[in-house]
Design a protein around this motif. Structure first.
Motif, PDB file in Angstrom:
ATOM      1  N   VAL A 225       0.870  -1.392  -0.062  1.00  0.00           N
ATOM      2  CA  VAL A 225       0.132   0.013  -0.044  1.00  0.00           C
ATOM      3  C   VAL A 225       0.915   1.262  -0.162  1.00  0.00           C
ATOM      4  N   LEU A 226       2.171   0.932   0.245  1.00  0.00           N
ATOM      5  CA  LEU A 226       2.891   2.191   0.133  1.00  0.00           C
ATOM      6  C   LEU A 226       2.949   3.010  -0.948  1.00  0.00           C
ATOM      7  N   PRO A 227       2.948   2.538  -2.310  1.00  0.00           N
ATOM      8  CA  PRO A 227       2.919   3.125  -3.473  1.00  0.00           C
ATOM      9  C   PRO A 227       1.827   4.101  -3.507  1.00  0.00           C
ATOM     10  N   ARG A 228       0.640   3.609  -3.153  1.00  0.00           N
ATOM     11  CA  ARG A 228      -0.609   4.500  -3.128  1.00  0.00           C
ATOM     12  C   ARG A 228      -0.563   5.699  -2.313  1.00  0.00           C
ATOM     13  N   ALA A 229       0.020   5.425  -0.848  1.00  0.00           N
ATOM     14  CA  ALA A 229       0.134   6.507   0.122  1.00  0.00           C
ATOM     15  C   ALA A 229       1.092   7.424  -0.764  1.00  0.00           C
ATOM     16  N   GLN A 230       2.088   7.104  -1.379  1.00  0.00           N
ATOM     17  CA  GLN A 230       3.244   7.793  -1.920  1.00  0.00           C
ATOM     18  C   GLN A 230       2.480   8.988  -3.025  1.00  0.00           C
ATOM     19  N   TYR A 231       1.659   8.073  -3.762  1.00  0.00           N
ATOM     20  CA  TYR A 231       0.865   8.873  -4.846  1.00  0.00           C
ATOM     21  C   TYR A 231      -0.141  10.033  -4.240  1.00  0.00           C
ATOM     22  N   PHE A 232      -0.739   9.535  -3.144  1.00  0.00           N
ATOM     23  CA  PHE A 232      -1.829  10.531  -2.562  1.00  0.00           C
ATOM     24  C   PHE A 232      -0.861  11.583  -1.927  1.00  0.00           C
ATOM     25  N   TRP A 233       0.272  11.513  -1.554  1.00  0.00           N
ATOM     26  CA  TRP A 233       1.314  12.309  -1.003  1.00  0.00           C
ATOM     27  C   TRP A 233       1.796  13.605  -2.221  1.00  0.00           C
ATOM     28  N   SER A 234       2.208  12.668  -3.198  1.00  0.00           N
ATOM     29  CA  SER A 234       3.084  13.441  -4.265  1.00  0.00           C
ATOM     30  C   SER A 234       2.139  13.890  -5.581  1.00  0.00           C
ATOM     31  N   GLY A 235       1.203  13.166  -5.721  1.00  0.00           N
ATOM     32  CA  GLY A 235       0.433  13.498  -7.216  1.00  0.00           C
ATOM     33  C   GLY A 235       0.720  12.603  -8.320  1.00  0.00           C
ATOM     34  N   THR A 236       2.121  12.059  -8.093  1.00  0.00           N
ATOM     35  CA  THR A 236       2.744  11.672  -9.203  1.00  0.00           C
ATOM     36  C   THR A 236       2.905   9.959  -8.883  1.00  0.00           C
ATOM     37  N   TRP A 237       3.177   9.144 -10.174  1.00  0.00           N
ATOM     38  CA  TRP A 237       3.451   7.950 -10.086  1.00  0.00           C
ATOM     39  C   TRP A 237       5.062   7.602 -10.022  1.00  0.00           C
ATOM     40  N   ASN A 238       5.451   6.326  -9.411  1.00  0.00           N
ATOM     41  CA  ASN A 238       6.781   5.789  -9.664  1.00  0.00           C
ATOM     42  C   ASN A 238       7.749   6.729  -8.931  1.00  0.00           C
ATOM     43  N   GLU A 239       7.544   7.284  -7.901  1.00  0.00           N
ATOM     44  CA  GLU A 239       8.377   8.185  -7.136  1.00  0.00           C
ATOM     45  C   GLU A 239       8.953   9.319  -8.046  1.00  0.00           C
ATOM     46  N   GLU A 240       8.181   9.816  -9.003  1.00  0.00           N
ATOM     47  CA  GLU A 240       8.712  11.010  -9.690  1.00  0.00           C
ATOM     48  C   GLU A 240       8.319  12.359  -8.892  1.00  0.00           C
ATOM     49  N   PRO A 241       9.159  13.230  -9.256  1.00  0.00           N
ATOM     50  CA  PRO A 241       9.017  14.586  -8.348  1.00  0.00           C
ATOM     51  C   PRO A 241       7.616  14.991  -7.919  1.00  0.00           C
ATOM     52  N   PRO A 242       7.256  15.253  -6.690  1.00  0.00           N
ATOM     53  CA  PRO A 242       5.866  15.682  -6.463  1.00  0.00           C
ATOM     54  C   PRO A 242       5.332  16.805  -6.969  1.00  0.00           C
ATOM     55  N   VAL A 243       4.282  16.737  -7.302  1.00  0.00           N
ATOM     56  CA  VAL A 243       3.436  17.912  -7.724  1.00  0.00           C
ATOM     57  C   VAL A 243       2.381  18.110  -6.748  1.00  0.00           C
ATOM     58  N   ALA A 247      -1.741  16.458  -5.541  1.00  0.00           N
ATOM     59  CA  ALA A 247      -1.737  15.654  -4.503  1.00  0.00           C
ATOM     60  C   ALA A 247      -3.128  15.730  -3.590  1.00  0.00           C
ATOM     61  N   ILE A 248      -3.492  14.609  -3.207  1.00  0.00           N
ATOM     62  CA  ILE A 248      -4.621  14.681  -2.305  1.00  0.00           C
ATOM     63  C   ILE A 248      -4.333  14.806  -0.789  1.00  0.00           C
ATOM     64  N   ALA A 249      -3.111  14.449  -0.475  1.00  0.00           N
ATOM     65  CA  ALA A 249      -2.700  14.621   1.009  1.00  0.00           C
ATOM     66  C   ALA A 249      -1.485  15.062   1.009  1.00  0.00           C
ATOM     67  N   HIS A 250      -0.935  15.953   0.596  1.00  0.00           N
ATOM     68  CA  HIS A 250       0.442  16.252   0.415  1.00  0.00           C
ATOM     69  C   HIS A 250       0.866  17.229   1.930  1.00  0.00           C
ATOM     70  N   THR A 251       1.671  16.749   2.347  1.00  0.00           N
ATOM     71  CA  THR A 251       2.327  17.501   3.817  1.00  0.00           C
ATOM     72  C   THR A 251       3.759  17.951   3.470  1.00  0.00           C
ATOM     73  N   GLY A 253       7.667  18.090   4.581  1.00  0.00           N
ATOM     74  CA  GLY A 253       8.606  17.018   5.202  1.00  0.00           C
ATOM     75  C   GLY A 253       8.486  15.703   4.564  1.00  0.00           C
ATOM     76  N   PRO A 254       9.052  14.527   5.267  1.00  0.00           N
ATOM     77  CA  PRO A 254       9.360  13.384   4.327  1.00  0.00           C
ATOM     78  C   PRO A 254       8.103  12.783   3.979  1.00  0.00           C
ATOM     79  N   SER A 255       8.329  11.930   2.797  1.00  0.00           N
ATOM     80  CA  SER A 255       7.157  11.184   2.079  1.00  0.00           C
ATOM     81  C   SER A 255       6.904  10.277   3.113  1.00  0.00           C
ATOM     82  N   PRO A 256       5.670   9.408   2.707  1.00  0.00           N
ATOM     83  CA  PRO A 256       5.577   8.063   3.254  1.00  0.00           C
ATOM     84  C   PRO A 256       6.764   7.004   3.062  1.00  0.00           C
TER      85      PRO A 256
END
Length: 334
Positions: A225-243, A247-251, A253-256
Motif C-alpha cells: 500500500v506504500l505506493p498508493r500512499a506515496q501517490y496521495f502525498w506526491s500526486g505522481t507515479w513511480n516516485e517521480e518529483p511531487p506535484v 496531490a490529495i494529502a500532501h504535507t 517534510g518526508p514522504s511516506p
C-alpha cells in the motif's frame, strides 16, 4: 554469517507465588518439553525455547551465528491489570537476561513492557537496558488501539532517548470479518500494515527521527500500500518529483516512502518474489533475516530463499547480518 532477528523464547517456569493471571509452564510426562498454559493458550514448548545449550545447538545445526530473542507473542498480554503486567514483564525480562548471559555474543535478548500502561512502559525501559537487554518487543496493537496513537508517543520518545530499538510483532486484534482460523495468517498481515502505517500517519515517525523500529513479517501488506500512499502525498507515479497541487494529502517534510525506509523489516515472507519486491521498494539495507524459530521451523539451511536470489555479495551481507547490528545499534563482532 547470519543473524536471525526474529526468534522467540519462553521462560521455563514462573514463581510459585505468582498471581493467578500469570502463565504456567507445566511438565509433560516422559518429555523434556513443557506445556504453556495461559488463558485459552495451550502450547507445547520444546526445550530449545528455554534451554541455552539446546538453543546454541539448534543454531549451529541451521547455520545461524546469532539470534535476537524476543518473548513469544502470547506473553504480550495487555489485558492484564497494569501491576500484574509489569510483574510479568519483569519476570520474563529477568529470565531472558539470564538465558542470554550463557552466550551473550550469540544470544541477544529483547525485553517486554506493560503497554496497557504507557507511562509504566516508558519508565520500565531504563530497567530493560540496565538488565543488559538490547531492545523491547511490543505488539502491533494495544487492546485494539493503534501504536501510533498519541498516548504512546512518550514511550517511543523514551526508547529513542535510551537508544533502545523496538521490535513490533503483529498480533491479531478482535474482528468478526474473518474466521478465527485466519487470525494467524490474514489478520497478522493486516495488523502489521496497520501498525507501520500508524507510526507514520500518527506522527511518531516524524517526532522520533532516530528511533529504530523493525516489523515482523515485513509489516504484512504495508509495502504493497506504500505506493498508493506515496501517490496521495506526491500526486505522481513511480516516485517521480511531487506535484503538490495534484496531490490529495500532501504535507511538508518526508514522504511516506521516506519514513518507511527508516524502518526495518524481517524477511519472513515465504517467497522469493516477495523478497525481490521488498528489496526493490525499500532497499536491501532495510531487511533483516527472520524465522519465528522455534515456533516455526527455519528453512534448511537458514536464509536459503534469500541466498537463491543471486544478490550482490554486499547486499546479501547487509541482509544476513550487517543490518541486524545496525538495527541493534551495536558494533558487529569481528
Amino acid at each position: 554469517m547470519l543473524v536471525d532477528a526474529h526468534a522467540h523464547l519462553l521462560p521455563r517456569d514462573y514463581p510459585a507465588d505468582a498471581p493467578g493471571c500469570f502463565p504456567r509452564m507445566e511438565p509433560i510426562d516422559g518429555d523434556t518439553a513443557r506445556l504453556l498454559v495461559f488463558g485459552a493458550t495451550r502450547f507445547r514448548a520444546r526445550e530449545v525455547f528455554f534451554d541455552a545449550e539446546r538453543r546454541v545447538e539448534a543454531m549451529d545445526a541451521s547455520g545461524v551465528s546469532a539470534e535476537v530473542l524476543t518473548p513469544m507473542p502470547p506473553l504480550l498480554r495487555y489485558d492484564l491489570p497494569p501491576a500484574d503486567g509489569l510483574s510479568l514483564a519483569r519476570h520474563v525480562n529477568e529470565f531472558t537476561a539470564t538465558l542470554c548471559a550463557a552466550d551473550p555474543r550469540r544470544l541477544i535478548g529483547f525485553g517486554m513492557v506493560p503497554m496497557q500502561d504507557p507511562d509504566a512502559a516508558a519508565t520500565e525501559l531504563k530497567a530493560v537496558r540496565e538488565a543488559g537487554l538490547h531492545g523491547v518487543e511490543i505488539a502491533s496493537n494495544v487492546l485494539g488501539a493503534s501504536i501510533g496513537d498519541e498516548r504512546f508517543l512518550p514511550f517511543f520518545a523514551e526508547a529513542e532517548r535510551l537508544d533502545l530499538p523496538i521490535f513490533v510483532h503483529a498480533m491479531p486484534a478482535p474482528t468478526d470479518r474473518l474466521p478465527r482460523s485466519a487470525m494467524g495468517t490474514y489478520v497478522v498481515g493486516l495488523e502489521g500494515a496497520l501498525a507501520a502505517a500508524s507510526l507514520i500517519t500518527g506522527g511518531t515517525a516524524a517526532a522520533c527521527p532516530d528511533l529504530r523500529v523493525s516489523f515482523s513479517h515485513a509489516a504484512g501488506g504495508f509495502p504493497l500500500v506504500l505506493p498508493r500512499a506515496q501517490y496521495f502525498w506526491s500526486g505522481t507515479w513511480n516516485e517521480e518529483p511531487p506535484v503538490p497541487e495534484r496531490a490529495i494529502a500532501h504535507t511538508e517534510g518526508p514522504s511516506p516512502l521516506d519514513h518507511a525506509r527508516r524502518f526495518y523489516y524481517d524477511s519472513m515472507v515465504f517467497d522469493r518474489r516477495a523478497l525481490r519486491y521488498l528489496i526493490d521498494l525499500l532497499g536491501h539495507d532495510r531487511l533483516l533475516v527472520g524465522s519465528d524459530f522455534p515456533a516455526m521451523e527455519r528453512e534448511d539451511p537458514a536464509g536459503r530463499t534469500l541466498r537463491s536470489l543471486d544478490l550482490p555479495e554486499a547486499a546479501l551481507a547487509d541482509i544476513t547480518w550487517h543490518n541486524a547490528y545496525r538495527f541493534l545499534g551495536v558494533d558487529p563482532p569481528r
